[in-house]
Scaffold this motif. Structure first.
Motif, PDB file in Angstrom:
ATOM      1  N   LEU A  29       0.830  -1.202   0.000  1.00  0.00           N
ATOM      2  CA  LEU A  29       0.000   0.000   0.000  1.00  0.00           C
ATOM      3  C   LEU A  29       0.865   1.253   0.000  1.00  0.00           C
ATOM      4  O   LEU A  29       1.918   1.292   0.646  1.00  0.00           O
ATOM      5  CB  LEU A  29      -0.920   0.019   1.221  1.00  0.00           C
ATOM      6  N   SER A  30       0.409   2.269  -0.706  1.00  0.00           N
ATOM      7  CA  SER A  30       1.071   3.567  -0.649  1.00  0.00           C
ATOM      8  C   SER A  30       0.733   4.232   0.686  1.00  0.00           C
ATOM      9  O   SER A  30      -0.127   3.752   1.434  1.00  0.00           O
ATOM     10  CB  SER A  30       0.598   4.455  -1.796  1.00  0.00           C
ATOM     11  N   ASN A  31       1.409   5.337   0.975  1.00  0.00           N
ATOM     12  CA  ASN A  31       1.159   6.027   2.244  1.00  0.00           C
ATOM     13  C   ASN A  31      -0.302   6.435   2.393  1.00  0.00           C
ATOM     14  O   ASN A  31      -0.919   6.238   3.437  1.00  0.00           O
ATOM     15  CB  ASN A  31       2.057   7.257   2.365  1.00  0.00           C
ATOM     16  N   TYR A  32      -0.865   7.037   1.335  1.00  0.00           N
ATOM     17  CA  TYR A  32      -2.244   7.498   1.486  1.00  0.00           C
ATOM     18  C   TYR A  32      -3.218   6.327   1.584  1.00  0.00           C
ATOM     19  O   TYR A  32      -4.272   6.425   2.209  1.00  0.00           O
ATOM     20  CB  TYR A  32      -2.630   8.470   0.364  1.00  0.00           C
ATOM     21  N   GLU A  33      -2.856   5.164   0.992  1.00  0.00           N
ATOM     22  CA  GLU A  33      -3.713   3.982   1.119  1.00  0.00           C
ATOM     23  C   GLU A  33      -3.689   3.428   2.537  1.00  0.00           C
ATOM     24  O   GLU A  33      -4.716   2.969   3.051  1.00  0.00           O
ATOM     25  CB  GLU A  33      -3.277   2.915   0.120  1.00  0.00           C
ATOM     26  N   VAL A  34      -2.518   3.469   3.183  1.00  0.00           N
ATOM     27  CA  VAL A  34      -2.453   3.066   4.596  1.00  0.00           C
ATOM     28  C   VAL A  34      -3.355   3.977   5.431  1.00  0.00           C
ATOM     29  O   VAL A  34      -4.105   3.515   6.302  1.00  0.00           O
ATOM     30  CB  VAL A  34      -0.999   3.127   5.125  1.00  0.00           C
ATOM     31  N   LEU A  35      -3.289   5.268   5.146  1.00  0.00           N
ATOM     32  CA  LEU A  35      -4.169   6.212   5.836  1.00  0.00           C
ATOM     33  C   LEU A  35      -5.637   5.902   5.566  1.00  0.00           C
ATOM     34  O   LEU A  35      -6.473   5.962   6.467  1.00  0.00           O
ATOM     35  CB  LEU A  35      -3.865   7.642   5.381  1.00  0.00           C
ATOM     36  N   GLU A  36      -5.946   5.561   4.324  1.00  0.00           N
ATOM     37  CA  GLU A  36      -7.322   5.209   3.983  1.00  0.00           C
ATOM     38  C   GLU A  36      -7.830   4.051   4.834  1.00  0.00           C
ATOM     39  O   GLU A  36      -8.958   4.078   5.341  1.00  0.00           O
ATOM     40  CB  GLU A  36      -7.423   4.817   2.508  1.00  0.00           C
ATOM     41  N   MET A  40     -10.968   4.312   7.227  1.00  0.00           N
ATOM     42  CA  MET A  40     -12.146   3.488   6.973  1.00  0.00           C
ATOM     43  C   MET A  40     -12.780   3.009   8.279  1.00  0.00           C
ATOM     44  O   MET A  40     -14.009   2.890   8.393  1.00  0.00           O
ATOM     45  CB  MET A  40     -11.762   2.282   6.106  1.00  0.00           C
ATOM     46  N   ALA A  41     -11.945   2.725   9.261  1.00  0.00           N
ATOM     47  CA  ALA A  41     -12.464   2.255  10.551  1.00  0.00           C
ATOM     48  C   ALA A  41     -13.090   3.390  11.348  1.00  0.00           C
ATOM     49  O   ALA A  41     -14.047   3.178  12.099  1.00  0.00           O
ATOM     50  CB  ALA A  41     -11.338   1.621  11.360  1.00  0.00           C
ATOM     51  N   PHE A  42     -12.577   4.597  11.158  1.00  0.00           N
ATOM     52  CA  PHE A  42     -13.045   5.738  11.938  1.00  0.00           C
ATOM     53  C   PHE A  42     -14.222   6.450  11.278  1.00  0.00           C
ATOM     54  O   PHE A  42     -15.019   7.103  11.948  1.00  0.00           O
ATOM     55  CB  PHE A  42     -11.908   6.750  12.146  1.00  0.00           C
ATOM     56  N   ILE A  43     -14.280   6.359   9.950  1.00  0.00           N
ATOM     57  CA  ILE A  43     -15.331   7.051   9.181  1.00  0.00           C
ATOM     58  C   ILE A  43     -16.033   5.999   8.330  1.00  0.00           C
ATOM     59  O   ILE A  43     -15.629   5.737   7.182  1.00  0.00           O
ATOM     60  CB  ILE A  43     -14.730   8.169   8.298  1.00  0.00           C
ATOM     61  N   PRO A  44     -17.040   5.346   8.848  1.00  0.00           N
ATOM     62  CA  PRO A  44     -17.607   4.170   8.180  1.00  0.00           C
ATOM     63  C   PRO A  44     -18.430   4.431   6.931  1.00  0.00           C
ATOM     64  O   PRO A  44     -18.577   3.544   6.097  1.00  0.00           O
ATOM     65  CB  PRO A  44     -18.472   3.540   9.283  1.00  0.00           C
ATOM     66  N   ARG A  45     -18.990   5.606   6.729  1.00  0.00           N
ATOM     67  CA  ARG A  45     -19.920   5.820   5.614  1.00  0.00           C
ATOM     68  C   ARG A  45     -19.557   7.062   4.805  1.00  0.00           C
ATOM     69  O   ARG A  45     -20.350   7.993   4.635  1.00  0.00           O
ATOM     70  CB  ARG A  45     -21.365   5.936   6.149  1.00  0.00           C
ATOM     71  N   ARG A  46     -18.313   7.045   4.291  1.00  0.00           N
ATOM     72  CA  ARG A  46     -17.866   8.179   3.485  1.00  0.00           C
ATOM     73  C   ARG A  46     -16.638   7.778   2.693  1.00  0.00           C
ATOM     74  O   ARG A  46     -15.862   6.903   3.115  1.00  0.00           O
ATOM     75  CB  ARG A  46     -17.541   9.368   4.406  1.00  0.00           C
ATOM     76  N   ASP A  47     -16.443   8.392   1.540  1.00  0.00           N
ATOM     77  CA  ASP A  47     -15.229   8.182   0.761  1.00  0.00           C
ATOM     78  C   ASP A  47     -14.073   8.858   1.492  1.00  0.00           C
ATOM     79  O   ASP A  47     -14.039  10.089   1.625  1.00  0.00           O
ATOM     80  CB  ASP A  47     -15.411   8.781  -0.634  1.00  0.00           C
ATOM     81  N   VAL A  48     -13.114   8.058   1.961  1.00  0.00           N
ATOM     82  CA  VAL A  48     -12.036   8.617   2.776  1.00  0.00           C
ATOM     83  C   VAL A  48     -10.763   8.909   1.979  1.00  0.00           C
ATOM     84  O   VAL A  48      -9.821   9.492   2.511  1.00  0.00           O
ATOM     85  CB  VAL A  48     -11.695   7.699   3.975  1.00  0.00           C
ATOM     86  N   LYS A  49     -10.740   8.518   0.687  1.00  0.00           N
ATOM     87  CA  LYS A  49      -9.535   8.781  -0.101  1.00  0.00           C
ATOM     88  C   LYS A  49      -9.196  10.273  -0.144  1.00  0.00           C
ATOM     89  O   LYS A  49      -8.023  10.650   0.060  1.00  0.00           O
ATOM     90  CB  LYS A  49      -9.665   8.236  -1.518  1.00  0.00           C
TER      91      LYS A  49
END
Length: 229
Positions: A29-36, A40-49
């Protein structure tokens, strides 16, 4: 017969990203993908990219994101106090894991772990901080204490206080550590002078100064390795 609602586009992306992590490992995973994945766990219903990319764009690196104060994190669109709190908890877990590594082994025999710990703790500090790692006869960590907290370019440290604290803790050796908020870990003349003053003050007590490490975003410099002490 009514048509079932389409799933949001980001749900499929989440599934694919989670699968990539599980099948190929986190290093894929790239850095921003690790962040994603975290978001994802903290923001369950939104595009976090977009949030992950905004964090990376604002702070420049994962370490800078984790070191950022809550007040700066919540300035990023999509990051509220809850997400900021979770990110700070992850940062603390990272710091404690690094500290455990150097606590369980002689500090001078696990040098890479020590450098990682110093970098994690200090490279993004915005004010200069002078810390001392007090070691026992086996060179295991007794305490990591702040002995001076200052401005963007100076942290006062008093040789007499260093000696007093070393004797109180029954320390046999020390590693001096401080940061340069400028990011450049190159030792200054003052850094070299205070190191030699502390070495001279502790010599009558048979307390060794193993090294003085200077941390910045540009890396960690060892005065001993540089031949300056």
């Amino acid at each position: 017969m009514s048509t079932p609602p389409e799933e949001p586009h980001w749900k499929g992306h989440r599934d694919r990203l989670r699968g990539k992590l599980l099948t190929r490992g986190a290093t894929a995973l790239s850095n921003y993908e690790v962040l994603e994945v975290l978001l994802m766990a903290f923001i369950p219903r939104r595009d976090v990219k977009p949030i992950a990319k905004a964090l990376e764009a604002r702070f420049g690196s994962l370490s800078a994101i984790l070191a950022a104060p809550t007040s700066d994190l919540i300035k990023v669109n999509g990051v509220g106090e809850t997400v900021a709190a979770y990110l700070k908890a992850i940062a603390e877990l990272n710091a404690r894991a690094s500290r455990e590594t150097i606590q369980k082994k002689p500090a001078i025999s696990s040098w890479s772990a020590l450098i990682d710990y110093v970098r994690t703790e200090l490279q993004h500090e915005k004010r200069e901080q002078f810390r001392i790692l007090f070691l026992d006869r086996k060179n295991q960590l007794i305490a990591d204490e702040i002995m001076g907290h200052g401005t963007v370019d100076h942290a006062p440290v008093y040789t007499r206080e260093v000696a007093r604290r070393a004797l109180e803790l029954h320390a046999s050796a020390l590693i001096l550590v401080h940061n340069h908020p400028s990011g450049d870990p190159t030792p200054s003349r003052a850094d070299i002078d205070i190191t030699r003053e502390i070495i001279d003050a502790l010599d009558p007590f048979d307390i060794t100064v193993h090294d003085h490490l200077i941390a910045g975003t540009g890396g960690v410099t060892s005065l001993k390795s540089a031949g300056l002490i």
